[in-house]
Design a protein around this motif. Structure first.
Motif, PDB file in Angstrom:
ATOM      1  N   ASP A 226       0.766  -1.254   0.175  1.00 25.30           N
ATOM      2  CA  ASP A 226      -0.089   0.018   0.067  1.00 25.30           C
ATOM      3  C   ASP A 226       0.904   1.352  -0.074  1.00 25.30           C
ATOM      4  O   ASP A 226       0.775   2.147  -0.775  1.00 25.30           O
ATOM      5  N   VAL A 227       1.930   1.119   0.847  1.00 22.71           N
ATOM      6  CA  VAL A 227       3.041   2.296   0.680  1.00 22.71           C
ATOM      7  C   VAL A 227       4.313   2.099   0.949  1.00 22.71           C
ATOM      8  O   VAL A 227       4.659   0.784   1.387  1.00 22.71           O
ATOM      9  N   VAL A 228       5.069   2.654  -0.165  1.00 23.75           N
ATOM     10  CA  VAL A 228       6.608   2.325  -0.045  1.00 23.75           C
ATOM     11  C   VAL A 228       7.088   3.672   0.883  1.00 23.75           C
ATOM     12  O   VAL A 228       6.954   4.853   0.307  1.00 23.75           O
ATOM     13  N   TYR A 229       8.015   3.363   1.643  1.00 23.90           N
ATOM     14  CA  TYR A 229       8.575   4.516   2.192  1.00 23.90           C
ATOM     15  C   TYR A 229      10.005   4.771   2.041  1.00 23.90           C
ATOM     16  O   TYR A 229      10.743   3.604   2.535  1.00 23.90           O
ATOM     17  N   ASP A 230      10.448   5.504   1.206  1.00 24.61           N
ATOM     18  CA  ASP A 230      11.805   5.600   0.811  1.00 24.61           C
ATOM     19  C   ASP A 230      12.672   6.504   1.271  1.00 24.61           C
ATOM     20  O   ASP A 230      12.550   7.649   1.528  1.00 24.61           O
ATOM     21  N   THR A 231      13.532   5.948   2.292  1.00 21.12           N
ATOM     22  CA  THR A 231      14.636   6.711   3.175  1.00 21.12           C
ATOM     23  C   THR A 231      15.922   6.643   2.385  1.00 21.12           C
ATOM     24  O   THR A 231      17.139   7.540   2.815  1.00 21.12           O
ATOM     25  N   VAL A 232      15.925   6.263   1.258  1.00 20.97           N
ATOM     26  CA  VAL A 232      17.446   6.365   0.424  1.00 20.97           C
ATOM     27  C   VAL A 232      17.488   7.165  -0.591  1.00 20.97           C
ATOM     28  O   VAL A 232      18.535   7.457  -0.735  1.00 20.97           O
ATOM     29  N   GLY A 233      16.373   7.290  -1.353  1.00 21.81           N
ATOM     30  CA  GLY A 233      16.553   8.190  -2.551  1.00 21.81           C
ATOM     31  C   GLY A 233      17.377   7.353  -3.675  1.00 21.81           C
ATOM     32  O   GLY A 233      17.418   6.300  -3.933  1.00 21.81           O
ATOM     33  N   GLU A 234      17.859   8.247  -4.635  1.00 26.27           N
ATOM     34  CA  GLU A 234      18.672   7.949  -5.818  1.00 26.27           C
ATOM     35  C   GLU A 234      17.732   7.150  -6.743  1.00 26.27           C
ATOM     36  O   GLU A 234      16.766   7.215  -6.988  1.00 26.27           O
ATOM     37  N   SER A 235      18.356   5.898  -7.105  1.00 25.99           N
ATOM     38  CA  SER A 235      17.374   5.013  -8.238  1.00 25.99           C
ATOM     39  C   SER A 235      16.498   4.473  -7.316  1.00 25.99           C
ATOM     40  O   SER A 235      15.603   3.813  -7.934  1.00 25.99           O
ATOM     41  N   GLU A 236      16.560   4.386  -5.987  1.00 32.78           N
ATOM     42  CA  GLU A 236      15.537   3.434  -5.501  1.00 32.78           C
ATOM     43  C   GLU A 236      14.208   4.122  -5.436  1.00 32.78           C
ATOM     44  O   GLU A 236      13.075   3.118  -5.753  1.00 32.78           O
ATOM     45  N   THR A 237      13.846   5.448  -5.636  1.00 31.09           N
ATOM     46  CA  THR A 237      12.519   5.752  -5.728  1.00 31.09           C
ATOM     47  C   THR A 237      11.881   5.271  -7.014  1.00 31.09           C
ATOM     48  O   THR A 237      10.658   4.964  -7.296  1.00 31.09           O
ATOM     49  N   GLU A 238      12.609   5.173  -8.287  1.00 33.53           N
ATOM     50  CA  GLU A 238      12.210   4.661  -9.530  1.00 33.53           C
ATOM     51  C   GLU A 238      11.536   3.175  -9.313  1.00 33.53           C
ATOM     52  O   GLU A 238      10.449   2.757  -9.682  1.00 33.53           O
ATOM     53  N   LYS A 239      12.456   2.365  -8.446  1.00 30.59           N
ATOM     54  CA  LYS A 239      12.138   1.182  -8.261  1.00 30.59           C
ATOM     55  C   LYS A 239      10.863   0.940  -7.384  1.00 30.59           C
ATOM     56  O   LYS A 239      10.096   0.253  -7.299  1.00 30.59           O
ATOM     57  N   ALA A 240      10.877   1.807  -6.628  1.00 29.68           N
ATOM     58  CA  ALA A 240       9.805   1.744  -5.296  1.00 29.68           C
ATOM     59  C   ALA A 240       8.472   2.030  -6.047  1.00 29.68           C
ATOM     60  O   ALA A 240       7.322   1.247  -5.605  1.00 29.68           O
ATOM     61  N   LEU A 241       8.206   2.817  -7.371  1.00 30.11           N
ATOM     62  CA  LEU A 241       6.835   2.909  -7.938  1.00 30.11           C
ATOM     63  C   LEU A 241       6.468   1.422  -8.389  1.00 30.11           C
ATOM     64  O   LEU A 241       5.402   1.311  -8.755  1.00 30.11           O
ATOM     65  N   VAL A 251       6.151   7.260  -0.587  1.00 28.38           N
ATOM     66  CA  VAL A 251       6.526   8.723   0.215  1.00 28.38           C
ATOM     67  C   VAL A 251       8.262   8.707   0.265  1.00 28.38           C
ATOM     68  O   VAL A 251       8.737   7.737   0.428  1.00 28.38           O
ATOM     69  N   THR A 252       8.956   9.940  -0.177  1.00 32.67           N
ATOM     70  CA  THR A 252      10.245   9.695   0.040  1.00 32.67           C
ATOM     71  C   THR A 252      10.741  11.007   0.840  1.00 32.67           C
ATOM     72  O   THR A 252      10.125  12.159   0.702  1.00 32.67           O
ATOM     73  N   ILE A 253      11.746  10.874   1.590  1.00 31.59           N
ATOM     74  CA  ILE A 253      12.412  11.991   2.067  1.00 31.59           C
ATOM     75  C   ILE A 253      13.662  12.574   1.557  1.00 31.59           C
ATOM     76  O   ILE A 253      14.231  13.412   1.977  1.00 31.59           O
ATOM     77  N   VAL A 254      13.855  11.881   0.203  1.00 30.34           N
ATOM     78  CA  VAL A 254      14.989  12.416  -0.508  1.00 30.34           C
ATOM     79  C   VAL A 254      14.534  13.415  -1.612  1.00 30.34           C
ATOM     80  O   VAL A 254      14.016  12.699  -2.631  1.00 30.34           O
ATOM     81  N   ARG A 255      15.203  14.326  -1.766  1.00 28.01           N
ATOM     82  CA  ARG A 255      14.805  15.424  -2.811  1.00 28.01           C
ATOM     83  C   ARG A 255      15.469  14.703  -4.272  1.00 28.01           C
ATOM     84  O   ARG A 255      16.011  13.929  -4.316  1.00 28.01           O
ATOM     85  N   PHE A 256      14.536  15.379  -5.275  1.00 24.27           N
ATOM     86  CA  PHE A 256      14.800  14.869  -6.690  1.00 24.27           C
ATOM     87  C   PHE A 256      14.785  13.433  -7.030  1.00 24.27           C
ATOM     88  O   PHE A 256      15.272  12.661  -7.534  1.00 24.27           O
ATOM     89  N   GLY A 257      13.724  12.937  -6.321  1.00 26.15           N
ATOM     90  CA  GLY A 257      13.154  11.412  -6.580  1.00 26.15           C
ATOM     91  C   GLY A 257      12.449  11.577  -7.887  1.00 26.15           C
ATOM     92  O   GLY A 257      12.284  12.493  -8.525  1.00 26.15           O
ATOM     93  N   HIS A 258      11.485  10.821  -7.929  1.00 26.86           N
ATOM     94  CA  HIS A 258      10.423  10.489  -9.164  1.00 26.86           C
ATOM     95  C   HIS A 258       9.429  11.554  -8.963  1.00 26.86           C
ATOM     96  O   HIS A 258       8.790  11.497  -7.868  1.00 26.86           O
ATOM     97  N   PRO A 259       9.000  12.273 -10.005  1.00 31.55           N
ATOM     98  CA  PRO A 259       7.713  12.907  -9.729  1.00 31.55           C
ATOM     99  C   PRO A 259       6.569  12.322  -9.060  1.00 31.55           C
ATOM    100  O   PRO A 259       5.592  13.057  -8.597  1.00 31.55           O
ATOM    101  N   GLU A 260       6.346  11.182  -9.531  1.00 30.35           N
ATOM    102  CA  GLU A 260       5.094  10.344  -8.909  1.00 30.35           C
ATOM    103  C   GLU A 260       5.211  10.105  -7.578  1.00 30.35           C
ATOM    104  O   GLU A 260       4.115   9.614  -6.904  1.00 30.35           O
TER     105      GLU A 260
END
Length: 322
Positions: A226-241, A251-260
């Motif tokens: 239901d939720v992926v909580y990304d604390t890592v960023g970089e390429s992970e945000t793309e995979k999280a989707l 949801v991500t705490i790392v700037r410059f993640g994916h626009p979605e």
């Protein structure tokens, strides 16, 4: 204003007067003027302070357009004792043990004198009373990370019965996201990623599924969350989707993640700490300290170097100060 007589006029602190690597610019100063307190602030005798990535990113100049003027004493997380209170302060009195993330807005005009100093002046509203069962070292490790963790759940309107995948489950924020998911928000299933050596920690924190990211690709799991909580960023945000259900949220705490993905910056708030106090005092939610913590004040530069390796488990804390 209530005050104690033994407050010095100048204090010891770690400070820098130019942007760059903490190893090169951070210097021990023994003669920094003590900060004045405003009517809504308290003066804290700092007992312990935790380091966060924002501290070394700020030192690099990430916030230079919105930063306070040099010299800068870094440090967002503090635990200590109130030694002086402003005329409008009602929640705290001299002698109270308190903790908090001292910068309400982390990026706009953060304090010139942070928590890596003998004393720091902090607004009442970002502080809370230190939970009685926690040491100052444990309390210092919590505020920025636990407020971030909590506000991420609010951002995605997380509720009991939902499943969650935590990316970076052994880190400062991730280790608290797992615990809050399990013990505060009532998640139906908690999965989390870490390296091989940290999988037992994930399980001990409450993860139902511990994923070794060095051997498994979480985005290829059949199960979606239901939720992926990304604390890592970089390429992970793309995979999280790819790991989230169609109706789910990343949801991500790392700037410059994916626009979605939903990116947010926490706002420091003492009421969040007060809200979580019962969970901390009952031991359901525990601070996680890096095995090398606490570092003595004299080894603050080494502590930053350790934090920068991204291998720290939980939080890196400085104690005693000084």
């Amino acid at each position: 204003m209530a005050s104690t007589p033994s407050i010095p006029s100048h204090i010891k602190a770690w400070a820098y007067s130019e942007y760059g690597n903490t190893e090169e610019i951070l210097k021990f100063e023994s003669n920094i003027p003590i900060p004045d307190i405003k009517e809504d602030q308290v003066l804290i005798k700092v007992v312990a302070a935790a380091l966060n990535p924002i501290d070394y990113k700020r030192a690099h100049g990430f916030l230079k357009n919105t930063d306070s003027p040099f010299p800068t004493v870094p440090g967002y997380d503090v635990a200590g004792v109130v030694v002086k209170v402003g005329s409008q302060v009602s929640k705290f009195k001299v002698g109270d043990g308190v903790y908090g993330d001292i910068n309400e807005d982390p990026v706009n005009n953060p304090k010139a004198i942070g928590s890596l100093a003998e004393y720091t002046a902090v607004e009442e509203k970002v502080l809370a009373h230190k939970p009685s069962n926690l040491s100052f070292v444990e309390a210092a490790s919590l505020p920025l990370a636990i407020i971030t963790a909590y506000q991420g759940f609010e951002k995605v309107e997380f509720s009991a019965g939902k499943s969650i995948l935590v990316l970076g489950g052994a880190g400062g924020v991730g280790s608290l996201v797992i615990q809050l998911a399990k013990h505060v928000f009532g998640a139906s299933k908690v999965a989390a990623t870490a390296s091989t050596a940290k999988l037992d920690l994930l399980r001990n924190l409450g993860a139902d599924l511990a994923i070794d990211y060095t051997k498994e690709n979480f985005e290829e799991l059949e199960e979606k969350f239901d939720v992926v909580y990304d604390t890592v960023g970089e390429s992970e945000t793309e995979k999280a989707l790819k790991a989230v259900k169609e109706s789910g949220k990343v949801v991500t705490i790392v700037r410059f993640g994916h626009p979605e993905a939903i990116f947010f910056i926490r706002i420091s708030d003492g009421t969040v700490l007060e809200k979580l106090k019962p969970y901390l005092e009952s031991g359901k939610v525990k601070p996680i300290l890096d095995p090398k913590s606490p570092y003595p004040f004299s080894q603050t530069v080494e502590a930053f170097a350790h934090l920068k390796t991204n291998r720290a488990i939980g939080k890196v804390v400085i104690h005693p100060i000084p």
